[in-house]
Design a protein around this motif. Sequence first.
Motif, PDB file in Angstrom:
ATOM      1  N   THR A 262       1.994   2.058  -3.350  1.00  0.00           N
ATOM      2  CA  THR A 262       0.900   2.604  -4.155  1.00  0.00           C
ATOM      3  C   THR A 262       0.616   4.060  -3.817  1.00  0.00           C
ATOM      4  O   THR A 262       0.401   4.880  -4.704  1.00  0.00           O
ATOM      5  CB  THR A 262      -0.385   1.771  -3.935  1.00  0.00           C
ATOM      6  N   THR A 263       0.629   4.386  -2.510  1.00  0.00           N
ATOM      7  CA  THR A 263       0.222   5.734  -2.095  1.00  0.00           C
ATOM      8  C   THR A 263       1.379   6.690  -1.876  1.00  0.00           C
ATOM      9  O   THR A 263       1.194   7.898  -1.982  1.00  0.00           O
ATOM     10  CB  THR A 263      -0.576   5.663  -0.776  1.00  0.00           C
TER      11      THR A 263
ATOM     12  N   ASP B 177       2.636   7.221   1.012  1.00  0.00           N
ATOM     13  CA  ASP B 177       2.447   7.782   2.344  1.00  0.00           C
ATOM     14  C   ASP B 177       2.406   6.630   3.342  1.00  0.00           C
ATOM     15  O   ASP B 177       1.427   5.878   3.391  1.00  0.00           O
ATOM     16  CB  ASP B 177       1.141   8.577   2.389  1.00  0.00           C
TER      17      ASP B 177
ATOM     18  N   ALA C  70      -7.055   3.185   1.052  1.00  0.00           N
ATOM     19  CA  ALA C  70      -5.983   4.166   0.842  1.00  0.00           C
ATOM     20  C   ALA C  70      -6.284   5.071  -0.347  1.00  0.00           C
ATOM     21  O   ALA C  70      -6.095   6.282  -0.277  1.00  0.00           O
ATOM     22  CB  ALA C  70      -4.652   3.449   0.636  1.00  0.00           C
ATOM     23  N   ILE C  71      -6.767   4.493  -1.417  1.00  0.00           N
ATOM     24  CA  ILE C  71      -7.082   5.290  -2.608  1.00  0.00           C
ATOM     25  C   ILE C  71      -8.254   6.216  -2.340  1.00  0.00           C
ATOM     26  O   ILE C  71      -8.256   7.376  -2.764  1.00  0.00           O
ATOM     27  CB  ILE C  71      -7.334   4.371  -3.816  1.00  0.00           C
TER      28      ILE C  71
ATOM     29  N   THR D 217      -9.060   7.541   0.537  1.00  0.00           N
ATOM     30  CA  THR D 217      -8.530   8.638   1.343  1.00  0.00           C
ATOM     31  C   THR D 217      -7.730   9.593   0.473  1.00  0.00           C
ATOM     32  O   THR D 217      -7.845  10.816   0.599  1.00  0.00           O
ATOM     33  CB  THR D 217      -7.646   8.090   2.480  1.00  0.00           C
ATOM     34  N   TRP D 218      -6.941   9.044  -0.419  1.00  0.00           N
ATOM     35  CA  TRP D 218      -6.143   9.876  -1.319  1.00  0.00           C
ATOM     36  C   TRP D 218      -7.054  10.744  -2.190  1.00  0.00           C
ATOM     37  O   TRP D 218      -6.792  11.928  -2.383  1.00  0.00           O
ATOM     38  CB  TRP D 218      -5.256   8.970  -2.181  1.00  0.00           C
ATOM     39  N   ARG D 219      -8.139  10.160  -2.707  1.00  0.00           N
ATOM     40  CA  ARG D 219      -9.067  10.927  -3.549  1.00  0.00           C
ATOM     41  C   ARG D 219      -9.733  12.049  -2.754  1.00  0.00           C
ATOM     42  O   ARG D 219      -9.899  13.157  -3.260  1.00  0.00           O
ATOM     43  CB  ARG D 219     -10.126  10.008  -4.147  1.00  0.00           C
TER      44      ARG D 219
ATOM     45  N   VAL E  17       0.841  -1.207   0.000  1.00  0.00           N
ATOM     46  CA  VAL E  17       0.000   0.000   0.000  1.00  0.00           C
ATOM     47  C   VAL E  17       0.870   1.248   0.000  1.00  0.00           C
ATOM     48  O   VAL E  17       0.565   2.237  -0.677  1.00  0.00           O
ATOM     49  CB  VAL E  17      -0.987  -0.025   1.186  1.00  0.00           C
ATOM     50  N   TYR E  18       1.979   1.206   0.720  1.00  0.00           N
ATOM     51  CA  TYR E  18       2.903   2.339   0.745  1.00  0.00           C
ATOM     52  C   TYR E  18       3.454   2.608  -0.655  1.00  0.00           C
ATOM     53  O   TYR E  18       3.543   3.758  -1.090  1.00  0.00           O
ATOM     54  CB  TYR E  18       4.036   2.065   1.731  1.00  0.00           C
TER      55      TYR E  18
ATOM     56  N   GLU F  89      -0.491   6.692   5.964  1.00  0.00           N
ATOM     57  CA  GLU F  89      -1.760   6.341   5.324  1.00  0.00           C
ATOM     58  C   GLU F  89      -1.802   4.854   5.013  1.00  0.00           C
ATOM     59  O   GLU F  89      -2.839   4.208   5.176  1.00  0.00           O
ATOM     60  CB  GLU F  89      -1.958   7.164   4.047  1.00  0.00           C
ATOM     61  N   ALA F  90      -0.696   4.297   4.580  1.00  0.00           N
ATOM     62  CA  ALA F  90      -0.636   2.864   4.287  1.00  0.00           C
ATOM     63  C   ALA F  90      -0.879   2.051   5.552  1.00  0.00           C
ATOM     64  O   ALA F  90      -1.653   1.087   5.546  1.00  0.00           O
ATOM     65  CB  ALA F  90       0.721   2.508   3.673  1.00  0.00           C
TER      66      ALA F  90
END
Length: 177
Positions: free
Chosen positions: A29-30, A32, A72-73, A75-77, A26-27, A35-36
Amino acid sequence: MATITTASEDFDAFYTATAKRLVATVYATTGDLAEAEDAVQEAFVRAWQRWPKLTREGDPLPWVRRVALRLAISTWRRTKGRMRAHFRHGPQRDVPELSADRVALMTALRQLTPDQRQVVVLHHLLDLPVEQVARETGASNGAVRTRLSRARKVLGERLTENDKAFRGELSGKGAIR
Protein backbone atom coordinates in the motif's frame (compact mmCIF):
# COMPACT_ATOMS: atom_id res chain seq x y z
CA MET A 1 -1.88 -16.29 36.17
CA ALA A 2 -2.99 -18.95 33.70
CA THR A 3 -5.15 -16.46 31.78
CA ILE A 4 -2.26 -14.03 31.33
CA THR A 5 -0.03 -16.84 30.08
CA THR A 6 -2.76 -18.09 27.76
CA ALA A 7 -3.44 -14.58 26.44
CA SER A 8 0.27 -14.04 25.92
CA GLU A 9 0.65 -17.36 24.12
CA ASP A 10 -2.43 -16.64 21.97
CA PHE A 11 -1.08 -13.22 21.05
CA ASP A 12 2.38 -14.62 20.27
CA ALA A 13 0.84 -17.25 18.02
CA PHE A 14 -1.33 -14.63 16.31
CA TYR A 15 1.68 -12.36 15.79
CA THR A 16 3.83 -15.17 14.40
CA ALA A 17 1.09 -16.25 12.00
CA THR A 18 0.13 -12.80 10.69
CA ALA A 19 2.98 -10.27 11.05
CA LYS A 20 4.91 -10.98 7.83
CA ARG A 21 1.83 -11.02 5.66
CA LEU A 22 0.56 -7.82 7.30
CA VAL A 23 3.89 -6.08 6.66
CA ALA A 24 3.67 -7.18 3.02
CA THR A 25 0.13 -5.79 2.78
CA VAL A 26 1.06 -2.40 4.24
CA TYR A 27 4.25 -2.31 2.17
CA ALA A 28 2.23 -2.91 -1.00
CA THR A 29 0.00 0.00 0.00
CA THR A 30 2.71 2.49 0.97
CA GLY A 31 5.73 1.40 -1.04
CA ASP A 32 7.96 2.00 2.01
CA LEU A 33 9.14 -1.11 3.85
CA ALA A 34 10.42 0.71 6.92
CA GLU A 35 7.16 2.62 7.26
CA ALA A 36 5.19 -0.59 6.81
CA GLU A 37 7.18 -2.33 9.54
CA ASP A 38 6.73 0.61 11.91
CA ALA A 39 3.00 0.81 11.29
CA VAL A 40 2.52 -2.93 11.77
CA GLN A 41 4.53 -2.94 14.99
CA GLU A 42 2.48 -0.05 16.36
CA ALA A 43 -0.74 -1.82 15.35
CA PHE A 44 0.35 -4.96 17.21
CA VAL A 45 1.21 -2.90 20.30
CA ARG A 46 -2.26 -1.41 20.22
CA ALA A 47 -3.77 -4.85 19.66
CA TRP A 48 -1.96 -6.24 22.69
CA GLN A 49 -3.39 -3.44 24.82
CA ARG A 50 -6.91 -4.47 23.70
CA TRP A 51 -6.27 -8.19 23.27
CA PRO A 52 -9.06 -9.58 25.50
CA LYS A 53 -11.69 -7.39 23.81
CA LEU A 54 -10.41 -8.13 20.30
CA THR A 55 -10.48 -11.89 20.84
CA ARG A 56 -13.97 -11.75 22.38
CA GLU A 57 -15.25 -10.00 19.26
CA GLY A 58 -13.82 -12.64 16.93
CA ASP A 59 -10.87 -12.51 14.53
CA PRO A 60 -8.51 -9.65 15.50
CA LEU A 61 -6.72 -9.61 12.12
CA PRO A 62 -9.09 -7.18 10.34
CA TRP A 63 -8.77 -4.72 13.24
CA VAL A 64 -4.96 -4.94 13.30
CA ARG A 65 -4.79 -4.58 9.50
CA ARG A 66 -7.10 -1.54 9.56
CA VAL A 67 -5.04 0.13 12.32
CA ALA A 68 -1.74 -0.60 10.55
CA LEU A 69 -3.02 0.79 7.25
CA ARG A 70 -4.46 3.89 8.93
CA LEU A 71 -1.18 4.52 10.75
CA ALA A 72 0.82 4.14 7.55
CA ILE A 73 -1.53 6.34 5.54
CA SER A 74 -1.57 8.96 8.29
CA THR A 75 2.22 9.07 8.27
CA TRP A 76 2.22 9.24 4.49
CA ARG A 77 -0.23 12.17 4.56
CA ARG A 78 1.86 14.07 7.12
CA THR A 79 4.99 13.49 5.04
CA LYS A 80 3.20 14.56 1.88
CA GLY A 81 1.97 17.71 3.62
CA ARG A 82 5.49 18.56 4.80
CA MET A 83 6.83 18.04 1.29
CA ARG A 84 4.15 20.29 -0.20
CA ALA A 85 4.92 22.98 2.35
CA HIS A 86 8.63 22.66 1.65
CA PHE A 87 8.14 23.05 -2.10
CA ARG A 88 5.63 25.85 -1.66
CA HIS A 89 7.59 27.86 0.89
CA GLY A 90 11.14 26.63 0.43
CA PRO A 91 13.49 25.69 3.24
CA GLN A 92 13.14 27.35 6.62
CA ARG A 93 14.71 30.78 6.60
CA ASP A 94 15.16 31.08 10.34
CA VAL A 95 17.95 28.51 10.46
CA PRO A 96 21.17 30.46 11.06
CA GLU A 97 24.18 29.79 8.89
CA LEU A 98 27.24 28.35 10.58
CA SER A 99 29.94 30.93 10.99
CA ALA A 100 33.39 30.29 9.56
CA ASP A 101 34.78 30.44 13.11
CA ARG A 102 32.40 27.74 14.33
CA VAL A 103 33.23 25.49 11.38
CA ALA A 104 36.95 26.00 12.00
CA LEU A 105 36.57 25.26 15.71
CA MET A 106 34.58 22.07 15.09
CA THR A 107 37.13 20.94 12.50
CA ALA A 108 39.97 21.61 14.93
CA LEU A 109 38.17 19.81 17.78
CA ARG A 110 37.85 16.72 15.59
CA GLN A 111 41.65 16.66 15.32
CA LEU A 112 41.98 16.07 19.07
CA THR A 113 41.97 12.70 20.77
CA PRO A 114 38.66 11.84 22.44
CA ASP A 115 40.20 12.41 25.91
CA GLN A 116 41.56 15.81 24.90
CA ARG A 117 38.26 16.81 23.29
CA GLN A 118 36.34 15.81 26.40
CA VAL A 119 38.48 17.90 28.78
CA VAL A 120 38.46 20.91 26.44
CA VAL A 121 34.67 20.84 26.20
CA LEU A 122 34.19 20.38 29.94
CA HIS A 123 36.78 22.97 30.97
CA HIS A 124 36.53 25.66 28.30
CA LEU A 125 33.00 25.36 26.97
CA LEU A 126 31.23 24.41 30.21
CA ASP A 127 33.61 26.40 32.46
CA LEU A 128 34.20 23.53 34.86
CA PRO A 129 37.29 23.75 37.08
CA VAL A 130 40.09 21.26 36.49
CA GLU A 131 39.23 19.41 39.70
CA GLN A 132 35.64 18.80 38.59
CA VAL A 133 36.77 17.76 35.10
CA ALA A 134 39.10 15.26 36.76
CA ARG A 135 36.25 13.86 38.87
CA GLU A 136 33.92 13.55 35.88
CA THR A 137 36.48 11.93 33.61
CA GLY A 138 38.09 9.72 36.25
CA ALA A 139 41.52 11.19 35.52
CA SER A 140 43.93 12.89 37.89
CA ASN A 141 44.22 16.67 38.03
CA GLY A 142 47.67 16.39 36.43
CA ALA A 143 46.34 14.25 33.58
CA VAL A 144 43.58 16.78 32.91
CA ARG A 145 46.12 19.65 32.87
CA THR A 146 48.37 17.66 30.49
CA ARG A 147 45.45 16.92 28.15
CA LEU A 148 44.38 20.56 28.21
CA SER A 149 47.91 21.73 27.45
CA ARG A 150 48.35 19.34 24.53
CA ALA A 151 44.87 20.11 23.22
CA ARG A 152 45.49 23.87 23.35
CA LYS A 153 48.68 23.39 21.35
CA VAL A 154 46.87 21.36 18.65
CA LEU A 155 43.94 23.78 18.59
CA GLY A 156 46.27 26.78 18.36
CA GLU A 157 48.06 25.27 15.36
CA ARG A 158 44.87 24.16 13.59
CA LEU A 159 42.98 27.37 14.16
CA THR A 160 45.94 29.45 12.98
CA GLU A 161 46.17 27.27 9.83
CA ASN A 162 42.44 27.63 9.22
CA ASP A 163 42.59 31.38 9.76
CA LYS A 164 45.47 31.74 7.32
CA ALA A 165 43.71 29.53 4.78
CA PHE A 166 40.54 31.56 5.17
CA ARG A 167 42.45 34.79 4.49
CA GLY A 168 44.26 33.20 1.56
CA GLU A 169 47.74 33.41 3.08
CA LEU A 170 48.51 29.70 2.65
CA SER A 171 47.55 29.69 -1.01
CA GLY A 172 49.67 32.73 -1.84
CA LYS A 173 46.69 34.90 -2.74
CA GLY A 174 47.26 37.43 0.00
CA ALA A 175 44.95 38.51 2.74
CA ILE A 176 41.32 39.24 2.15
CA ARG A 177 40.49 42.83 2.97
